[in-house]
Design a protein around this motif. Structure first.
Motif, PDB file in Angstrom:
ATOM      1  N   GLY A 102     -10.336  13.388 -11.429  1.00 42.32           N
ATOM      2  CA  GLY A 102     -10.171  12.409 -10.358  1.00 42.32           C
ATOM      3  C   GLY A 102     -11.491  11.903  -9.832  1.00 42.32           C
ATOM      4  O   GLY A 102     -12.577  12.267 -10.292  1.00 42.32           O
ATOM      5  N   ALA A 103     -11.437  11.012  -8.863  1.00 42.09           N
ATOM      6  CA  ALA A 103     -12.627  10.431  -8.246  1.00 42.09           C
ATOM      7  C   ALA A 103     -12.357  10.242  -6.764  1.00 42.09           C
ATOM      8  O   ALA A 103     -11.208  10.294  -6.313  1.00 42.09           O
ATOM      9  CB  ALA A 103     -12.982   9.094  -8.904  1.00 42.09           C
ATOM     10  N   ASP A 104     -13.438  10.052  -5.999  1.00 43.93           N
ATOM     11  CA  ASP A 104     -13.279   9.768  -4.581  1.00 43.93           C
ATOM     12  C   ASP A 104     -12.512   8.456  -4.392  1.00 43.93           C
ATOM     13  O   ASP A 104     -12.691   7.506  -5.156  1.00 43.93           O
ATOM     14  CB  ASP A 104     -14.642   9.652  -3.906  1.00 43.93           C
ATOM     15  CG  ASP A 104     -15.390  10.971  -3.867  1.00 43.93           C
ATOM     16  OD1 ASP A 104     -14.784  12.008  -4.179  1.00 43.93           O
ATOM     17  OD2 ASP A 104     -16.600  10.961  -3.530  1.00 43.93           O
ATOM     18  N   VAL A 105     -11.686   8.423  -3.361  1.00 42.17           N
ATOM     19  CA  VAL A 105     -10.939   7.210  -3.015  1.00 42.17           C
ATOM     20  C   VAL A 105     -11.451   6.720  -1.664  1.00 42.17           C
ATOM     21  O   VAL A 105     -11.370   7.435  -0.668  1.00 42.17           O
ATOM     22  CB  VAL A 105      -9.421   7.480  -2.941  1.00 42.17           C
ATOM     23  CG1 VAL A 105      -8.675   6.221  -2.518  1.00 42.17           C
ATOM     24  CG2 VAL A 105      -8.904   7.988  -4.274  1.00 42.17           C
ATOM     25  N   GLN A 106     -12.015   5.503  -1.639  1.00 43.98           N
ATOM     26  CA  GLN A 106     -12.508   4.919  -0.403  1.00 43.98           C
ATOM     27  C   GLN A 106     -11.589   3.764  -0.002  1.00 43.98           C
ATOM     28  O   GLN A 106     -11.382   2.841  -0.790  1.00 43.98           O
ATOM     29  CB  GLN A 106     -13.942   4.410  -0.573  1.00 43.98           C
ATOM     30  CG  GLN A 106     -14.932   5.500  -0.960  1.00 43.98           C
ATOM     31  CD  GLN A 106     -16.371   5.017  -0.930  1.00 43.98           C
ATOM     32  OE1 GLN A 106     -16.772   4.277  -0.026  1.00 43.98           O
ATOM     33  NE2 GLN A 106     -17.151   5.429  -1.905  1.00 43.98           N
ATOM     34  N   VAL A 107     -11.063   3.838   1.212  1.00 42.85           N
ATOM     35  CA  VAL A 107     -10.102   2.837   1.675  1.00 42.85           C
ATOM     36  C   VAL A 107     -10.497   2.375   3.074  1.00 42.85           C
ATOM     37  O   VAL A 107     -10.533   3.185   4.012  1.00 42.85           O
ATOM     38  CB  VAL A 107      -8.662   3.393   1.698  1.00 42.85           C
ATOM     39  CG1 VAL A 107      -7.680   2.271   1.997  1.00 42.85           C
ATOM     40  CG2 VAL A 107      -8.318   4.075   0.389  1.00 42.85           C
TER      41      VAL A 107
END
Length: 465
Positions: free
Chosen positions: A33-38
């Motif tokens: 997975g990867a970081d999710v920036q919202v």
């Protein structure tokens, strides 16, 4: 054991060693997975929520909340849920100083999850995210299974060769070694040419089953995952806007938006006098998004929503909405030249000819990435009359990015904690038709998003400004 049997076994050992090395080189697995920036406009707060990557489960889940200048202090109530069941809660106390505030939760299985944020005043947001699973492709199972079977058959061949009166009996398990190696080598070769199944979350609607085993019901043939555009309905309420997103074919709520440029929905509003708001509505339910418009003007606003739908690509939907408010009209912006925006001096340069280069020079090399970019340029035109109504009908509506320059030795994309860019933010754009355009350039400095408005007059010849 006779010399012939020893020779056979040595040859099998050599073949097994060569094949095993090739199998490991070609083995492939599911990506992590990867970081999710919202970005989230939650009430009066403009936040960036960063959901840190999770590689294994059960595991702690770190959530960082980035605040900006003007964000009031307070407490955010965070929770994570799977299958509609809340499994963990925590509070994040936001201080008066803009920056990063962290909270820790817990996830216990891979699959689709939802992070909810509640500010305690009735403003609530839900952010879908995916916890990946470690998936072993069938060909990888065949490769390593073949090597294990070959090892077992090899040991059996050695035992039979040593104990049996006839060494020919050792050829039976030896044949099993050869067959197992053939299976392993075939699996290793197929790993490089067999296409992966559709990825849950980006190509398919994620479920717990297809996240943990995407090969179970995968169709490896060509499949069309495209979906029709969404319909947008905008309604103004007392203190916010309600956005309804529905499927263009079925009329059902569109609940398959992807995080695109660090947001689920990029909402651009242009007031009747030309004041721009770049907001990020929060998801409160399937196809249901809300956003608060601070201090609105009275009149017709131009509305443009940019989003990415799973399998449908990036879409721009436009509309208008009438709002009630008491804010004073924004003054007519100048063209190129110096100006001061929220106490920051900015020099704006608008190039000549086609294509056109628009550059804003800030006072120092201390700009921060915002929404994954160094800067944003919104363009609407040609326009005439009230800006809000004209922008809504303008044939050109563009959103241009200034990319973050690469830095040697830097892994991944920097977040808003890195203030090391600028002082120039440049964009290149070709105006399709002559006329008067409104442009708004945006960049972040000191955790404050600065918006630089300007007017550009494009002559019919395209040779001058």
């Amino acid at each position: 054991m006779g010399s012939k049997s020893k020779a056979v076994l040595l040859m099998l050992l050599a073949v097994l060693g060569i094949a095993a090395g090739g199998g490991i080189a070609h083995a492939d697995g599911a990506p992590s997975g990867a970081d999710v920036q919202v970005a989230q406009t939650l009430g009066a707060r403009e936040l960036t929520v960063i959901i840190r990557r999770v590689d294994t489960t059960p595991s702690p889940l770190r959530v960082d909340v980035v605040t900006h200048q003007g964000t009031p202090p307070g407490t955010l109530h965070l929770a994570v849920a799977a299958d509609g069941i809340t499994t963990a809660r925590t509070d994040v106390v936001l201080g008066a100083t803009p920056g990063v505030y962290a909270g820790n939760l817990q996830v216990d299985k891979p699959g689709p999850w939802e992070l909810s944020l509640d500010d305690g005043t009735g403003k609530r947001a839900t952010i879908p995210f995916l916890v990946p699973a470690r998936v072993v492709p069938p060909w990888e199972k065949a490769t390593y299974g073949g090597f294990v079977a070959a090892g077992v058959f090899l040991l059996l061949a050695m035992v039979v060769g040593i104990r049996a009166r006839r060494t020919a009996y050792a050829l039976v398990p030896a044949a099993g070694v050869v067959a197992a190696i053939a299976v392993a080598v075939t699996g290793a070769l197929l790993s490089a040419s067999t296409p992966p199944p559709p990825a849950p979350g980006s190509q398919l609607d994620p479920t717990f089953d297809n996240v943990t085993d995407p090969y179970a019901n995968a169709q490896l043939s060509t499949v069309d995952y495209s979906r029709p555009p969404v319909n947008l309905a905008v309604q103004a309420r007392t203190d916010d806007l309600v956005l309804r997103l529905t499927d263009g074919a079925t009329g059902r709520p569109a609940d398959d938006l992807l995080v695109h440029d660090n947001a689920l929905v990029h909402l651009v509003l242009v007031s009747p006098s030309g004041r721009l708001s770049h907001l990020h509505p929060v998801r409160v339910g399937p196809g249901d998004y809300r956003v608060t418009v601070p201090d609105p003007e009275a009149g017709t606003y131009a509305v443009a929503a940019e989003l990415a739908r799973r399998g449908g690509g990036v879409q721009l939907v436009r509309s208008t909405v009438d709002m009630h408010g008491t804010a004073a009209p924004a003054p007519e912006p100048p063209g190129a030249g110096p100006r001061t925006i929220d106490g920051t001096p900015v020099e704006l340069t608008i190039g000549q000819g086609t294509p056109t280069t628009v550059t804003a020079r800030f006072p120092a090399q201390d700009l921060q990435p915002w929404l994954g970019m160094l800067g944003h340029l919104i363009i609407a035109g040609p326009i005439a009359g009230p800006v809000g109504e004209s922008a809504a009908k303008a044939p050109t509506w563009a959103h241009v990015h200034a990319m973050i320059p690469p830095v040697a030795g830097q892994a991944g994309r920097p977040d808003e904690t890195v203030a090391a860019y600028g002082p120039d933010v440049s964009f290149t754009y070709t105006f399709a038709a002559p006329g008067r355009y409104r442009i708004w350039l945006q960049a972040e400095r000191g955790y404050r998003v600065l918006t630089v408005p300007a007017v550009v007059d494009v002559p019919a010849s395209g040779a001058g400004r």
